[in-house]
Structures are given as structure tokens and as C-alpha cells.
Write a protein that holds these residues in place. Sequence first.
Motif, short mmCIF file in Angstrom:
data_model
loop_
_atom_site.label_atom_id
_atom_site.label_comp_id
_atom_site.label_asym_id
_atom_site.label_seq_id
_atom_site.Cartn_x
_atom_site.Cartn_y
_atom_site.Cartn_z
N ARG A 9 -47.79 -59.90 -20.36
CA ARG A 9 -48.36 -58.57 -20.13
C ARG A 9 -47.98 -58.08 -18.74
NH1 ARG A 9 -52.43 -55.99 -22.59
NH2 ARG A 9 -53.04 -57.78 -23.82
N ARG A 10 -47.61 -56.80 -18.66
CA ARG A 10 -47.32 -56.20 -17.36
C ARG A 10 -48.59 -56.10 -16.53
NH1 ARG A 10 -43.73 -50.95 -18.07
NH2 ARG A 10 -45.35 -50.36 -16.64
N ASP A 11 -48.44 -55.94 -15.24
CA ASP A 11 -49.60 -55.77 -14.35
C ASP A 11 -50.46 -54.62 -14.85
OD1 ASP A 11 -48.15 -57.56 -12.90
OD2 ASP A 11 -47.83 -56.29 -11.17
N PHE A 12 -51.77 -54.80 -14.75
CA PHE A 12 -52.69 -53.72 -15.08
C PHE A 12 -53.89 -53.81 -14.14
CE2 PHE A 12 -54.07 -57.30 -17.62
CZ PHE A 12 -55.45 -57.26 -17.57
N TYR A 13 -54.54 -52.67 -13.96
CA TYR A 13 -55.69 -52.62 -13.07
C TYR A 13 -56.98 -52.76 -13.85
CZ TYR A 13 -52.61 -51.19 -9.34
OH TYR A 13 -51.61 -51.17 -8.40
N ALA A 14 -57.96 -53.37 -13.19
CA ALA A 14 -59.29 -53.53 -13.76
C ALA A 14 -60.30 -53.41 -12.63
CB ALA A 14 -59.42 -54.88 -14.46
N ILE A 15 -61.53 -53.14 -12.99
CA ILE A 15 -62.64 -53.06 -12.04
C ILE A 15 -63.68 -54.09 -12.44
CG2 ILE A 15 -64.50 -51.59 -11.14
CD1 ILE A 15 -61.77 -50.65 -10.26
N THR A 16 -64.14 -54.89 -11.47
CA THR A 16 -65.20 -55.85 -11.78
C THR A 16 -66.50 -55.08 -11.96
OG1 THR A 16 -65.64 -56.19 -9.43
CG2 THR A 16 -64.17 -57.75 -10.49
N THR A 17 -67.24 -55.42 -13.02
CA THR A 17 -68.51 -54.74 -13.28
C THR A 17 -69.69 -55.70 -13.20
OG1 THR A 17 -68.29 -55.01 -15.67
CG2 THR A 17 -67.46 -52.96 -14.71
N ASP A 18 -69.44 -57.02 -13.29
CA ASP A 18 -70.54 -57.97 -13.22
C ASP A 18 -69.99 -59.37 -12.98
OD1 ASP A 18 -73.29 -58.74 -13.39
OD2 ASP A 18 -72.97 -59.43 -15.44
N VAL A 19 -70.76 -60.17 -12.27
CA VAL A 19 -70.45 -61.58 -12.08
C VAL A 19 -71.71 -62.35 -12.45
CG1 VAL A 19 -69.78 -63.38 -10.45
CG2 VAL A 19 -68.86 -61.08 -10.18
N SER A 20 -71.59 -63.27 -13.39
CA SER A 20 -72.76 -64.03 -13.83
C SER A 20 -72.30 -65.44 -14.21
CB SER A 20 -73.43 -63.35 -15.02
OG SER A 20 -72.61 -63.47 -16.17
N THR A 21 -73.24 -66.24 -14.69
CA THR A 21 -72.89 -67.60 -15.12
C THR A 21 -71.98 -67.56 -16.33
OG1 THR A 21 -74.89 -67.69 -16.45
CG2 THR A 21 -75.01 -68.61 -14.23
#
Length: 178
Positions: free
Chosen positions: A10-22
Motif C-alpha cells: 500500500r502507498r503511504d496514506f495519512y491517518a489521525i489517531t482518535t483513541d489509545v486504549s488497551t
Amino acid sequence: MPALCWNQRRRDFYAITTDVSTEGIRFRSSSRLSPGEDLTCSIRHIGLLEARIDRAVGEEFTVSVRGGRSALTDLARQFVALSRAQDLRPEVVRVHHRIVPKQKIVQVTLDGGLGVSGHVLNISASGVALLVEQSLEIGATIQVGRKLARVMRHFTHGVGAAFLEPFEPSAVHEAMTL
């Protein structure tokens, strides 16, 4: 936090973190992804991480971080440290309209009975902003004219005080006197 993600297929793509959990890290991206894909993600201010997509629904996907729970715990600590460093304080919501009265000079009486002159910058049904030369502690009860108030904040040469018993909003107008 913004992230740049990729893998061999897959080519590079952008994402945004929305949550960090267990459960892992949840991202949002316009790219359509599939569970089971391995990804490398570079998260701004966090660094590189190797992950596998566990769930993908619409624009959101969740990854588990390679390295197990300890790696995820370290990442969570980094995210918390970054959020604290932002020092985001909620903006104060002004409930009552503020006005500048024509009568700006007011007698301010302190706890011990000492009276000092104050200059009203503005007033609302719930409080007053005053210029005073006397140092007043936050939490101190003062009398502004005939109205009791509690000092809530400091600013250069003055204080913001909340009335212990607010005025009716209709009683606040330019011609009012304290």
C-alpha cells in the motif's frame, strides 16, 4: 495526532489517531483498509511503530501494536504526556452579559474591615472586574459597594470577583450603582 502509514502493498496514506486504549490505537483515514494488514505508522511526536490492523469499519480502523501490552503502555504514556504538555484549559463561558457602568468608582471593603477604592472595569449579574491597588487573595470575600463577592481570579492590577448573590440580569445596566 497525525500519522503517516504504509506497508509493502500500500502507498503511504495519512491517518489521525482518535483513541489509545488497551485494545490498541484507533485511527481515522480516507483509505479503506482490511483486518490482518501489517502497517508501519509514523505518528507525529511519538515516532515509528509496527502494527497489525485488527478491525476496520468505514473510515476507522484499530491496530494492535507489535511488542505487546508493554509497547502499548509506553505509547499511552507518551500520548498522555503530550496531552498534558498542551495545557488545554477550557474557555470560560460567559453566562451573563457584561456592561461598563457610568459610575465606575466603588468602595471595596476587605475581610478585616479595611476599605479601599476600586475602579469597575465591567460588571455582570454574576460578577465584577475591578482595578484595585490592594493585593487580594483568591477565595477572599470582599464587599463591593453593598454587594458581597468572592475573589476568583487575578489580572494586572485587578481582580475578577463573583457575587455571592447575583443580580437579576435586568438590574444590570449603565446607570446602576453598587
